[in-house]
Design an enzyme around this catalytic site. Structure first.
Site, mmCIF file in Angstrom:
data_model
loop_
_atom_site.group_PDB
_atom_site.id
_atom_site.type_symbol
_atom_site.label_atom_id
_atom_site.label_comp_id
_atom_site.label_asym_id
_atom_site.label_seq_id
_atom_site.Cartn_x
_atom_site.Cartn_y
_atom_site.Cartn_z
ATOM 1 N N TYR A 173 0.863 -1.386 -0.002
ATOM 2 C CA TYR A 173 -0.118 0.057 -0.084
ATOM 3 C C TYR A 173 0.846 1.189 -0.166
ATOM 4 O O TYR A 173 1.714 1.343 0.633
ATOM 5 C CB TYR A 173 -0.973 0.087 1.074
ATOM 6 C CG TYR A 173 -1.936 1.152 1.318
ATOM 7 C CD1 TYR A 173 -2.333 1.764 0.196
ATOM 8 C CD2 TYR A 173 -2.084 1.878 2.369
ATOM 9 C CE1 TYR A 173 -3.400 2.839 0.222
ATOM 10 C CE2 TYR A 173 -2.751 2.923 2.524
ATOM 11 C CZ TYR A 173 -3.454 3.478 1.559
ATOM 12 O OH TYR A 173 -4.285 4.636 1.467
ATOM 13 N N TYR A 183 -3.359 5.279 8.626
ATOM 14 C CA TYR A 183 -2.647 4.076 8.209
ATOM 15 C C TYR A 183 -1.508 3.732 9.122
ATOM 16 O O TYR A 183 -0.243 3.948 8.781
ATOM 17 C CB TYR A 183 -2.133 3.919 6.801
ATOM 18 C CG TYR A 183 -1.863 2.474 6.235
ATOM 19 C CD1 TYR A 183 -3.015 1.560 5.715
ATOM 20 C CD2 TYR A 183 -0.725 1.832 6.196
ATOM 21 C CE1 TYR A 183 -2.998 0.239 5.303
ATOM 22 C CE2 TYR A 183 -0.484 0.588 5.730
ATOM 23 C CZ TYR A 183 -1.610 0.040 5.493
ATOM 24 O OH TYR A 183 -1.284 -1.420 4.717
#
Ligand code: ZID
Length: 231
Positions: A173, A183
């Site tokens: 990612y 995140y």
């Protein structure tokens, strides 16, 4: 025909299931590795037909997994798992659920070089909702261990089982290279490690075993794992 192992399938809602289905539809035999705490419910839902709609191919037939193996990618060998894990009710009947254990099982089920494709579709960051500044050392190391080192260990254990020109792929990612708030928990660090390791593993395992190692930077998908961070 080719055989693929997809590590990180425990329901029909994530990338691993979709990749397994595509590989099977293209003619591969597909084995999956499933995290022990999720294994029982996954097998039950499959058996009861609750996943038949998502298993359906364009021709109406259903995706069948050649084998479903228990796999806890936090552990390279059974001995490295702490006693409380090995004795846990979800683990103790499963045999060797480690990465090396899965490699040994694949060899005994299918022979010396049973694999063409290995997909790493697993991650876990227990503190993913916390910003990096608030992440504990334990949470950070767990995220990096399960989400990145597991790939190093899988290549080390599975590359010897692969046919020449075999292929490894993982999912990453973009938060590895750009700041993406939300995140957290060391998951951005884990993906940065995974991407760097992909280059080094491609170099090392390419020379040693003739295999390829790649990673795909995925877009957002509301899998079980991603719903924890509000995707
Ligand atoms: P998933 O829940 O289907 O797969 C994760 C699997 O890991 C589950 O089956 C777990 O049981 C398994 N697992 C957890 N711990 C262990 C363990 N110790 N041993 C063995 N298995 C374990 O979720 P998924 O499909 O989202 O995740 C698959 C891969 O895709 C992971 O590497 C993700 O990091 C990666 N990925 C997912 C997304 C996404 O949106 N779903 C994105 C990028 C990469 C992403 O997060 N914008 C915002 C976010 C994102 C993209 C864009």
């Amino acid at each position: 025909g080719r055989r693929a192992l997809v590590a990180g399938v425990a329901d029909d809602g994530g990338f691993g299931f979709a990749i397994a289905k595509s590989l099977a539809e293209a003619g591969a035999k597909v084995c999956v590795g499933t995290w022990p705490p999720a294994l029982g419910i996954f097998q039950t839902l499959l058996r009861r037909g609750k996943m038949d709609a998502s298993r359906k191919f364009a021709d109406g037939s259903l995706l069948e997994f050649e084998k479903i193996y228990p796999l806890d990618a936090a552990f390279d060998t059974l001995e490295s798992a702490p006693a409380e894990v090995r004795e846990n009710k979800r683990y103790k009947e499963l045999g060797d659920f480690s990465i090396a254990g899965l490699a040994a099982q694949l060899k005994s089920d299918f022979g010396e070089q049973p694999l063409d494709i290995v997909v790493h579709s697993l991650a876990n960051g227990p503190e993913v909702k916390k910003p990096l500044l608030e992440t504990s050392r334990a949470g950070y190391l767990e995220a990096v261990g399960v989400s990145a080192y597991s790939m190093v260990s899988m290549v080390a254990n599975f590359a010897p089982l692969m046919k020449k020109d075999g292929s490894f792929v993982s999912l990453t990612y973009m938060a590895s290279e750009r700041v993406i708030p939300g995140y957290g928990g060391g998951m951005s660090s884990a993906k940065a490690a995974l991407e760097s390791d992909t280059r080094v593993l491609a170099y090392e395992a390419g020379r040693k075993y003739g295999v390829r190692v790649n990673t795909i930077s995925a877009g957002p998908w509301a899998s079980r794992a991603a719903s924890a961070i509000g995707i």
